[in-house]
Design a protein around this motif. Structure first.
Motif, short mmCIF file in Angstrom:
data_model
loop_
_atom_site.label_atom_id
_atom_site.label_comp_id
_atom_site.label_asym_id
_atom_site.label_seq_id
_atom_site.Cartn_x
_atom_site.Cartn_y
_atom_site.Cartn_z
N GLY A 141 82.31 18.60 35.72
CA GLY A 141 81.42 19.06 36.78
C GLY A 141 80.70 20.34 36.39
N GLY A 142 81.43 21.29 35.82
CA GLY A 142 80.81 22.54 35.37
C GLY A 142 79.79 22.31 34.28
N ALA A 143 80.11 21.42 33.34
CA ALA A 143 79.18 21.12 32.26
C ALA A 143 77.88 20.53 32.80
CB ALA A 143 79.83 20.16 31.26
N VAL A 144 77.98 19.65 33.77
CA VAL A 144 76.79 19.03 34.36
C VAL A 144 75.96 20.06 35.11
CG1 VAL A 144 76.01 17.38 36.10
CG2 VAL A 144 77.77 16.71 34.46
N LEU A 145 76.62 20.96 35.84
CA LEU A 145 75.87 21.99 36.58
C LEU A 145 75.14 22.93 35.63
CD1 LEU A 145 78.41 22.83 39.42
CD2 LEU A 145 76.20 21.70 39.65
N ILE A 146 75.77 23.30 34.53
CA ILE A 146 75.11 24.16 33.55
C ILE A 146 73.93 23.43 32.92
CG2 ILE A 146 75.40 25.39 31.37
CD1 ILE A 146 78.35 25.82 32.16
N ALA A 147 74.13 22.15 32.59
CA ALA A 147 73.05 21.35 32.00
C ALA A 147 71.89 21.21 32.99
CB ALA A 147 73.57 19.99 31.58
N THR A 148 72.20 21.05 34.26
CA THR A 148 71.15 20.94 35.28
C THR A 148 70.36 22.24 35.39
OG1 THR A 148 72.51 19.37 36.52
CG2 THR A 148 70.71 20.43 37.71
N PHE A 149 71.07 23.36 35.36
CA PHE A 149 70.40 24.66 35.37
C PHE A 149 69.46 24.79 34.17
CE2 PHE A 149 70.40 28.98 33.62
CZ PHE A 149 69.84 29.69 34.68
N ALA A 150 69.94 24.37 32.99
CA ALA A 150 69.12 24.45 31.79
C ALA A 150 67.88 23.58 31.92
CB ALA A 150 69.95 24.01 30.58
N PHE A 151 68.05 22.34 32.39
CA PHE A 151 66.91 21.45 32.51
C PHE A 151 65.86 22.01 33.48
CE2 PHE A 151 64.53 18.04 34.49
CZ PHE A 151 64.01 17.41 33.37
N CYS A 152 66.33 22.55 34.61
CA CYS A 152 65.39 23.11 35.59
C CYS A 152 64.57 24.26 34.98
CB CYS A 152 66.14 23.60 36.82
SG CYS A 152 66.84 22.26 37.83
N ARG A 153 65.19 25.05 34.11
CA ARG A 153 64.47 26.15 33.46
C ARG A 153 63.47 25.59 32.43
NH1 ARG A 153 66.08 28.06 37.18
NH2 ARG A 153 67.13 30.04 37.59
N PHE A 154 63.92 24.66 31.61
CA PHE A 154 63.04 24.11 30.57
C PHE A 154 61.90 23.29 31.16
CE2 PHE A 154 67.04 24.20 27.78
CZ PHE A 154 66.73 25.46 27.30
N ALA A 155 62.16 22.60 32.27
CA ALA A 155 61.14 21.74 32.88
C ALA A 155 60.00 22.55 33.48
CB ALA A 155 61.78 20.85 33.93
N LYS A 156 60.22 23.85 33.67
CA LYS A 156 59.17 24.71 34.23
C LYS A 156 58.42 25.47 33.13
CE LYS A 156 61.64 25.43 38.58
NZ LYS A 156 62.34 26.41 39.46
N GLY A 157 58.82 25.26 31.88
CA GLY A 157 58.20 25.99 30.77
C GLY A 157 56.99 25.27 30.21
N PRO A 158 56.51 25.72 29.05
CA PRO A 158 55.31 25.13 28.45
C PRO A 158 55.50 23.69 27.99
CG PRO A 158 56.33 26.76 26.98
CD PRO A 158 57.00 26.88 28.29
N GLN A 159 56.74 23.27 27.78
CA GLN A 159 57.02 21.90 27.34
C GLN A 159 57.51 21.04 28.50
OE1 GLN A 159 56.28 21.03 24.24
NE2 GLN A 159 55.67 23.13 23.77
N ALA A 160 57.05 21.33 29.70
CA ALA A 160 57.56 20.65 30.89
C ALA A 160 57.37 19.14 30.81
CB ALA A 160 56.86 21.20 32.14
N ALA A 161 56.20 18.69 30.37
CA ALA A 161 55.94 17.24 30.32
C ALA A 161 56.90 16.55 29.36
CB ALA A 161 54.50 16.99 29.91
N ALA A 162 57.14 17.18 28.21
CA ALA A 162 58.06 16.60 27.24
C ALA A 162 59.48 16.53 27.80
CB ALA A 162 58.05 17.43 25.95
#
Length: 233
Positions: free
Chosen positions: A88-109
């Protein structure tokens, strides 16, 4: 515990590496790469990472180190069962990471990557289901058959050439099951003689394990049966 703590070796490290690989591959393949990418920022509470995520990260790392020192070998299980509590903790950390990366310059990728990994996860569900069934079906069949062995009061499980047959030593919590099961590897000759004197005893042997399709161990891991698979005398 002292023996476990002083028994660390290259074999233990290799075993833990295999465990962590299974932990990674049993779930969505995006989880661990994302966790690794964001681990350092989370540890420093950078990029808006909340302290709860750092606690989860430290729990994952701390648990892995503890298991490496104390019990790196898990036997069998889905993924790495001793870290299931950390998923559960691993998934929450991964979700946090994805939300940050999805808002960056490579969001579409990143959104495309998420779509691909979602498709892979959907495909993996039936594959994992088949793997779980394929592994457990022989043991389930053997377990059901042992409960129906007529005219038997005690079954001695003694099939060491086959994997995890000792796990068939299953009894009701209050020993109310009419047929009791005992592990031959844990019996002395005198104890077996006493059982044979007092009860109707039958052995679950290597031949039985083979009949149910339980996986045979490699030759280097096999040992001889504890007893000649019959009551003494």
């Amino acid at each position: 515990l002292f023996e476990r703590l002083t028994d660390i070796s290259s074999t233990s490290v290799a075993t833990m590496a295999a465990n962590l690989t299974r932990f990674t591959l049993w779930q969505n393949p995006m989880v661990m790469p994302l966790l690794v990418l964001v681990a350092w920022p989370v540890a420093r509470l950078a990029n808006g990472a909340p302290p709860e995520l750092r606690a989860m990260l430290l729990s994952i790392v701390g648990s892995s180190l503890f298991l490496l020192l104390v019990i790196p070998y898990q036997g069998h299980g889905w993924g790495y069962r001793y870290l299931h509590g950390q998923m559960g903790g691993a998934v929450l950390i991964a979700t946090f990471a994805f939300c940050r990366f999805a808002k960056g310059p490579q969001a579409a990728a990143w959104r495309g990557t998420l779509a691909g990994m979602t498709a892979i996860a959907v495909l993996l569900i039936p594959v994992r289901t088949w793997q779980a069934h394929d592994f457990t079906a022989p043991y389930a069949a053997a377990d059901a058959a042992l409960s129906e062995w007529q005219g038997t009061e005690v079954i001695v499980i003694d099939a060491p050439r086959f994997a995890y047959t000792i796990d068939l030593t299953r009894n009701d919590l209050w020993l109310e099951n009419p047929i009791k099961r005992v592990a031959g590897a844990n019996l002395t000759t005198d104890q077996l003689a006493t059982l044979c004197e007092l009860y109707s005893v039958r052995f679950f042997t290597d031949d039985d394990a083979e009949m149910f399709g339980i996986r045979e161990l490699p030759e280097t891991m096999r040992r001889e049966a504890t007893f000649p698979q019959k009551c003494p005398g």
